[in-house]
Design a protein around this motif. Structure first.
Motif, mmCIF file in Angstrom:
data_model
loop_
_atom_site.group_PDB
_atom_site.id
_atom_site.type_symbol
_atom_site.label_atom_id
_atom_site.label_comp_id
_atom_site.label_asym_id
_atom_site.label_seq_id
_atom_site.Cartn_x
_atom_site.Cartn_y
_atom_site.Cartn_z
ATOM 1 N N GLU A 59 0.907 -1.070 0.101
ATOM 2 C CA GLU A 59 0.035 -0.055 -0.096
ATOM 3 C C GLU A 59 0.913 1.226 0.080
ATOM 4 O O GLU A 59 1.968 1.344 0.769
ATOM 5 N N ALA A 60 0.359 2.324 -0.622
ATOM 6 C CA ALA A 60 0.912 3.761 -0.578
ATOM 7 C C ALA A 60 0.950 4.228 0.882
ATOM 8 O O ALA A 60 -0.073 3.879 1.634
ATOM 9 N N VAL A 61 1.937 4.585 1.395
ATOM 10 C CA VAL A 61 1.985 5.193 2.880
ATOM 11 C C VAL A 61 1.179 6.328 2.974
ATOM 12 O O VAL A 61 1.656 7.569 2.622
ATOM 13 N N LEU A 62 0.121 6.370 3.576
ATOM 14 C CA LEU A 62 -0.666 7.478 3.845
ATOM 15 C C LEU A 62 -0.766 8.034 5.228
ATOM 16 O O LEU A 62 -1.363 8.897 5.551
ATOM 17 N N TRP A 63 -0.111 7.339 6.059
ATOM 18 C CA TRP A 63 -0.266 7.426 7.486
ATOM 19 C C TRP A 63 1.137 7.853 8.188
ATOM 20 O O TRP A 63 2.136 7.915 7.509
ATOM 21 N N THR A 64 0.953 8.738 9.139
ATOM 22 C CA THR A 64 2.391 9.155 9.879
ATOM 23 C C THR A 64 2.883 8.149 10.909
ATOM 24 O O THR A 64 1.932 7.599 11.548
ATOM 25 N N SER A 65 4.033 7.891 11.067
ATOM 26 C CA SER A 65 4.681 7.032 11.940
ATOM 27 C C SER A 65 6.041 7.557 12.564
ATOM 28 O O SER A 65 6.522 8.349 11.985
ATOM 29 N N GLY A 66 6.563 6.895 13.311
ATOM 30 C CA GLY A 66 7.804 6.902 13.890
ATOM 31 C C GLY A 66 7.908 7.424 15.498
ATOM 32 O O GLY A 66 6.918 7.479 16.025
ATOM 33 N N PRO A 67 9.040 7.652 16.092
ATOM 34 C CA PRO A 67 8.984 7.675 17.448
ATOM 35 C C PRO A 67 8.594 9.395 17.594
ATOM 36 O O PRO A 67 8.455 10.243 16.740
ATOM 37 N N THR A 68 7.967 9.394 18.778
ATOM 38 C CA THR A 68 7.358 10.704 19.371
ATOM 39 C C THR A 68 8.138 10.891 20.777
ATOM 40 O O THR A 68 8.974 10.237 21.227
ATOM 41 N N ALA A 69 7.921 12.069 21.474
ATOM 42 C CA ALA A 69 8.365 12.587 22.488
ATOM 43 C C ALA A 69 8.092 11.617 23.717
ATOM 44 O O ALA A 69 8.902 11.449 24.776
ATOM 45 N N THR A 70 6.921 10.872 23.591
ATOM 46 C CA THR A 70 6.677 10.069 24.738
ATOM 47 C C THR A 70 6.111 8.705 24.360
ATOM 48 O O THR A 70 5.409 8.118 24.918
ATOM 49 N N GLY A 71 6.510 8.216 22.995
ATOM 50 C CA GLY A 71 6.177 6.924 22.514
ATOM 51 C C GLY A 71 6.519 6.533 21.004
ATOM 52 O O GLY A 71 7.390 7.268 20.718
ATOM 53 N N SER A 72 5.905 5.922 20.406
ATOM 54 C CA SER A 72 5.946 5.612 19.029
ATOM 55 C C SER A 72 4.824 5.080 18.210
ATOM 56 O O SER A 72 3.856 4.622 18.756
ATOM 57 N N VAL A 73 4.834 5.112 16.829
ATOM 58 C CA VAL A 73 3.757 4.639 15.974
ATOM 59 C C VAL A 73 4.700 3.994 14.982
ATOM 60 O O VAL A 73 5.566 4.316 14.267
ATOM 61 N N ASP A 74 4.317 2.592 15.008
ATOM 62 C CA ASP A 74 4.943 1.409 14.207
ATOM 63 C C ASP A 74 3.922 0.628 13.498
ATOM 64 O O ASP A 74 3.000 0.380 13.876
ATOM 65 N N VAL A 75 4.249 0.280 12.072
ATOM 66 C CA VAL A 75 3.555 -0.870 11.553
ATOM 67 C C VAL A 75 4.143 -2.054 12.313
ATOM 68 O O VAL A 75 5.352 -2.453 12.373
ATOM 69 N N ILE A 76 3.101 -3.031 12.640
ATOM 70 C CA ILE A 76 3.642 -4.170 13.331
ATOM 71 C C ILE A 76 2.889 -5.490 12.458
ATOM 72 O O ILE A 76 2.051 -5.361 11.693
ATOM 73 N N ALA A 77 3.231 -6.570 12.875
ATOM 74 C CA ALA A 77 2.802 -7.733 12.292
ATOM 75 C C ALA A 77 1.791 -8.468 13.217
ATOM 76 O O ALA A 77 1.709 -8.561 14.352
ATOM 77 N N ASN A 78 0.598 -8.600 12.530
ATOM 78 C CA ASN A 78 -0.569 -9.287 13.191
ATOM 79 C C ASN A 78 -0.157 -10.969 13.437
ATOM 80 O O ASN A 78 1.017 -11.461 12.709
ATOM 81 N N ALA A 79 -0.775 -11.679 14.396
ATOM 82 C CA ALA A 79 -0.699 -13.157 14.331
ATOM 83 C C ALA A 79 -0.383 -13.782 12.913
ATOM 84 O O ALA A 79 0.122 -14.852 12.818
ATOM 85 N N ASP A 80 -1.484 -13.417 12.273
ATOM 86 C CA ASP A 80 -1.549 -14.213 11.104
ATOM 87 C C ASP A 80 -0.557 -13.657 9.669
ATOM 88 O O ASP A 80 -0.760 -14.002 8.818
ATOM 89 N N GLY A 81 0.175 -12.871 10.369
ATOM 90 C CA GLY A 81 1.275 -12.227 9.329
ATOM 91 C C GLY A 81 0.797 -10.750 8.632
ATOM 92 O O GLY A 81 1.720 -10.403 7.780
ATOM 93 N N THR A 82 -0.507 -10.519 8.634
ATOM 94 C CA THR A 82 -0.784 -9.253 8.212
ATOM 95 C C THR A 82 -0.352 -8.131 8.965
ATOM 96 O O THR A 82 0.225 -8.344 9.989
ATOM 97 N N LYS A 83 -0.601 -6.960 8.543
ATOM 98 C CA LYS A 83 0.033 -5.851 9.282
ATOM 99 C C LYS A 83 -0.904 -4.906 9.933
ATOM 100 O O LYS A 83 -2.144 -5.015 9.299
ATOM 101 N N ALA A 84 -0.712 -4.073 10.769
ATOM 102 C CA ALA A 84 -1.588 -3.328 11.367
ATOM 103 C C ALA A 84 -0.479 -1.862 11.969
ATOM 104 O O ALA A 84 0.515 -2.201 11.853
ATOM 105 N N LEU A 85 -1.227 -0.962 12.409
ATOM 106 C CA LEU A 85 -0.583 0.129 12.869
ATOM 107 C C LEU A 85 -0.710 0.208 14.384
ATOM 108 O O LEU A 85 -1.783 0.102 14.983
ATOM 109 N N LYS A 86 0.349 0.355 15.064
ATOM 110 C CA LYS A 86 0.444 0.565 16.572
ATOM 111 C C LYS A 86 0.653 1.764 16.988
ATOM 112 O O LYS A 86 1.866 2.397 16.824
ATOM 113 N N ILE A 87 -0.084 2.315 17.925
ATOM 114 C CA ILE A 87 0.146 3.738 18.702
ATOM 115 C C ILE A 87 0.676 3.214 19.948
ATOM 116 O O ILE A 87 -0.256 2.701 20.695
ATOM 117 N N ASP A 88 1.924 3.381 20.364
ATOM 118 C CA ASP A 88 2.485 2.874 21.726
ATOM 119 C C ASP A 88 2.802 4.203 22.672
ATOM 120 O O ASP A 88 3.606 4.815 22.248
#
Length: 368
Positions: A44-73
């Protein structure tokens, strides 16, 4: 987990994280596109923002079935609304996502925490409106959240039901330019006592709605036809342009309406037709074209050189105009030579539209 019109012709800040919204000047026109599903896969074209923040991070992660998702940590809660750990999804540059008010925006949100969490979405349109939406996700569970007609609200009009999960001004779903996911980190009473939290977002998509069959409207001030196939058209009375063009615009001999322009209604490039009583049925949300005809015998008396007749359309009622301006060129004092037409598009609102009172036409001559 992967997932219509009674009308007539007459004479033309984004939501802050603390929950304050102000309307801004409309942005430049953008190309409207359909919402393509976002599941954060590599293709997919990357239309979302991600990366480290002052107090956390936003990253694309793998789901249990191998598909992807976005985690706001969120490792530690920010005290400043300007330093939230969040992710914003935007359409491709120069475009806006176009939905109807009957469509529903959905997303799968997982709460991996051992406590009930609250996630917020700010939906921003290209008119400077932002709608706050709020969803609670039970502990250690996944919920499909849905933003529908209630959440959209009326563009630019404030309404709130905090229990239902929405506040601030409504947005125009046909002009969405940003969707922001975040938590109300600086508000201690929300997820009280929790210093860190996370959200997993996946399968953002649009479920198309169906315009209710009863949502239809009558068009009047249209020349009544003798049969149901008569074209829906009416004169543009000279009173609307007499002051500017009465002694300048000459000629024009359309049948039944001498010395006037006419307006013909179209939809999807085809002429709309009236019933015998002159009414016309159009669904709310449909795009209607007002085809203003300039007859080939028209000329600008005394014109020397090239002059543009500029026509602008607006709506005192606030009807959404998709084509607000257009122009016809005249050369010297000659007839324009062809049966020309200028198209002005608008979006049919719910309820009746009166052509003579709900639209305003302005005319201007501009020598070139």
């Amino acid at each position: 987990m992967k997932k219509f019109i009674m009308f007539a012709l007459a004479g033309v800040v984004a939501l802050s994280n603390v929950g304050l919204t102000m309307a801004a000047a409309p942005a430049a026109p953008a190309k409207a596109i359909a919402f393509a599903p976002i599941s954060f896969e590599a293709a997919e074209a990357v239309l979302w923002t991600s990366g480290p923040t002052a107090t956390g991070s936003v990253d694309v992660i793998a789901n249990a079935d191998g598909t992807k998702a976005l985690k706001i940590d969120i490792a530690s809660r920010a005290a400043d609304w300007n330093t939230l750990t969040s992710s914003t999804i935007n359409p491709p540059a120069g475009t806006v996502w176009s939905l109807t008010k009957y469509d529903t925006l959905k997303a799968s949100v997982t709460n991996p925490n051992n406590f009930e969490s609250e996630i917020r979405l700010n939906i921003t349109d290209n008119l400077g409106n932002t709608r706050l939406t709020i969803f609670k996700i039970p502990a250690n569970s996944t919920r499909e959240i849905a933003i529908d007609k209630t959440y959209w609200g009326e563009p630019g009009v404030k309404s709130a039901d905090w229990d239902a999960g929405y506040a601030q001004v409504g947005v125009d779903p046909s002009q969405i330019k940003a969707i922001r996911f975040y938590a109300a980190e600086p508000t201690p009473s929300i997820m009280e006592g929790q210093s860190s939290m996370a959200f997993i977002i996946d399968n953002i998509h649009v479920e198309k709605g169906v315009v209710p069959s009863g949502a239809s409207f009558a068009i009047t001030n249209i020349k009544p036809g003798k049969t149901e196939t008569a074209a829906a058209f009416m004169p543009l009375p000279k009173t609307h342009y007499e002051a500017l063009l009465g002694k300048t615009l000459v000629g024009g001999t359309p049948p039944a309406f001498p010395n006037s322009m006419t307006v013909q209604l179209k939809k999807d490039g085809k002429n709309l037709a009236t019933a015998a009583d002159g009414t016309l049925m159009v669904a709310a949300g449909d795009t209607v074209t007002m085809h203003v005809q300039m007859f080939k015998t028209y000329a600008l008396l005394g014109n020397a050189g090239t002059t543009n007749l500029d026509i602008s359309l607006s709506s005192p009622k606030g009807i959404k105009i998709l084509t607000p301006t257009n122009s016809q060129t005249f050369v010297d004092a000659n007839p324009i030579g062809v049966l020309a037409g200028l198209n002005f598009d608008f979006v049919m609102p719910e309820g009746n539209v009166d052509l003579l009172n709900d639209f305003k036409w302005d005319f201007k001559l501009t020598p070139q």
